[in-house]
Design an enzyme around this catalytic site. Sequence first.
Site, short mmCIF file in Angstrom:
data_model
loop_
_atom_site.label_atom_id
_atom_site.label_comp_id
_atom_site.label_asym_id
_atom_site.label_seq_id
_atom_site.Cartn_x
_atom_site.Cartn_y
_atom_site.Cartn_z
N LYS A 132 0.84 -1.22 0.00
CA LYS A 132 0.00 0.00 0.00
C LYS A 132 0.87 1.26 0.00
CE LYS A 132 -2.29 -0.82 3.85
NZ LYS A 132 -1.91 -2.14 4.37
N ARG A 153 10.41 -7.40 6.11
CA ARG A 153 10.32 -5.95 5.96
C ARG A 153 11.21 -5.22 6.98
NH1 ARG A 153 4.49 -3.31 5.47
NH2 ARG A 153 4.09 -4.18 7.52
N ARG A 210 -3.15 -9.06 13.10
CA ARG A 210 -3.51 -8.13 12.02
C ARG A 210 -4.22 -8.85 10.87
NH1 ARG A 210 1.39 -4.77 10.25
NH2 ARG A 210 2.64 -6.51 10.94
N ARG A 259 9.90 -3.22 12.13
CA ARG A 259 8.75 -2.58 12.76
C ARG A 259 8.32 -3.41 13.96
NH1 ARG A 259 4.17 -0.81 8.45
NH2 ARG A 259 2.86 -1.65 10.10
N ARG A 307 -10.53 0.92 8.17
CA ARG A 307 -10.20 -0.48 8.42
C ARG A 307 -11.36 -1.24 9.01
NH1 ARG A 307 -4.21 0.31 8.68
NH2 ARG A 307 -3.21 -1.66 9.11
P1 AMP Z 1 -0.16 0.26 8.93
O1 AMP Z 1 1.10 1.03 8.79
O2 AMP Z 1 -1.25 0.75 8.02
O3 AMP Z 1 0.06 -1.23 8.84
O4 AMP Z 1 -0.70 0.54 10.43
C1 AMP Z 1 0.07 0.15 11.54
C2 AMP Z 1 -0.81 0.07 12.77
O5 AMP Z 1 -1.40 1.36 13.06
C3 AMP Z 1 -2.00 -0.89 12.69
O6 AMP Z 1 -1.64 -2.23 12.95
C4 AMP Z 1 -2.91 -0.30 13.78
O7 AMP Z 1 -2.43 -0.61 15.08
C5 AMP Z 1 -2.71 1.21 13.57
N1 AMP Z 1 -3.66 1.72 12.56
C6 AMP Z 1 -3.34 2.28 11.35
N2 AMP Z 1 -4.46 2.62 10.68
C7 AMP Z 1 -5.50 2.28 11.49
C8 AMP Z 1 -6.92 2.37 11.36
N3 AMP Z 1 -7.50 2.87 10.27
N4 AMP Z 1 -7.68 1.90 12.38
C9 AMP Z 1 -7.12 1.39 13.50
N5 AMP Z 1 -5.80 1.27 13.68
C10 AMP Z 1 -4.98 1.71 12.69
#
Ligand code: AMP
Length: 215
Positions: A14, A123, A167, A156, A89
């Site tokens: 993404k 990653r 996740r 990460r 999400r």
């Molecule tokens: P990402 O970088 O998009 O994988 O997001 C990393 C983490 O941030 C996720 O695993 C959640 O803990 C939090 N997060 C990011 N976007 C959201 C969202 N839209 N709703 C809830 N938690 C989020």
Amino acid sequence: MRKYVIMGVQGSGKGTQSKMLATGLDLVHISVGDIFRWNIQQHTKLGAQVRRTMAAGELVADETVESVVRERLSQHDWNYGFIIDGFPRNRPQAEFFLESYDIDGVIHLDLPDTEVRRRVLARRLCSGCGMDYNLIEDSPATNGKCDSCGGDLVTREDDTEEALAVRLRDYHEKTNPVLEVFRRKEYVVTVDARPDPELVQQAVRNGLALPPYQP
Ligand code: AMP
């Protein structure tokens, strides 16, 4: 003005695809995960609030996420539009979003769970500039160092087997239904996320009837 949402399971690319799309079309790339990671790094109050939830791979509370999105979009620095990554999400977030903004398309990057595991566990992230690396296809020239700023590459906190399982479960349970909502509105372009990033980007642009990608 173009407003897009990009969705896909962790590791589906993404961030990479958003950046490729944003550059050519002058869109602002908004990643909710990046905003949270920045806050954690800067030790802000928001960072302290979300750190544990994120490390466990769980979803941050809707009110927190929605206020971050509202605040970010209210900056109105997106004259040509935006691409929002990692949001919505779940269904309540999708409803909140659709009440406030109309969107032109939803890009769905499709990747099987087995491939997700392989990619996510390989990653790495630069602790200096935040650039993403994948040790399978995209190793840095010097081991453990960022090609761009020389910063240390780190894993990460949520790229572990345990957090990944949480996740993936949340993605299938909560995020897939959001895709169904968008699909009903005929917004969704589904693209196979397995090929090389440039091929994926071409497919995204074809699906959205946009001019071809020029690196
Ligand atoms: P990402 O970088 O998009 O994988 O997001 C990393 C983490 O941030 C996720 O695993 C959640 O803990 C939090 N997060 C990011 N976007 C959201 C969202 N839209 N709703 C809830 N938690 C989020």
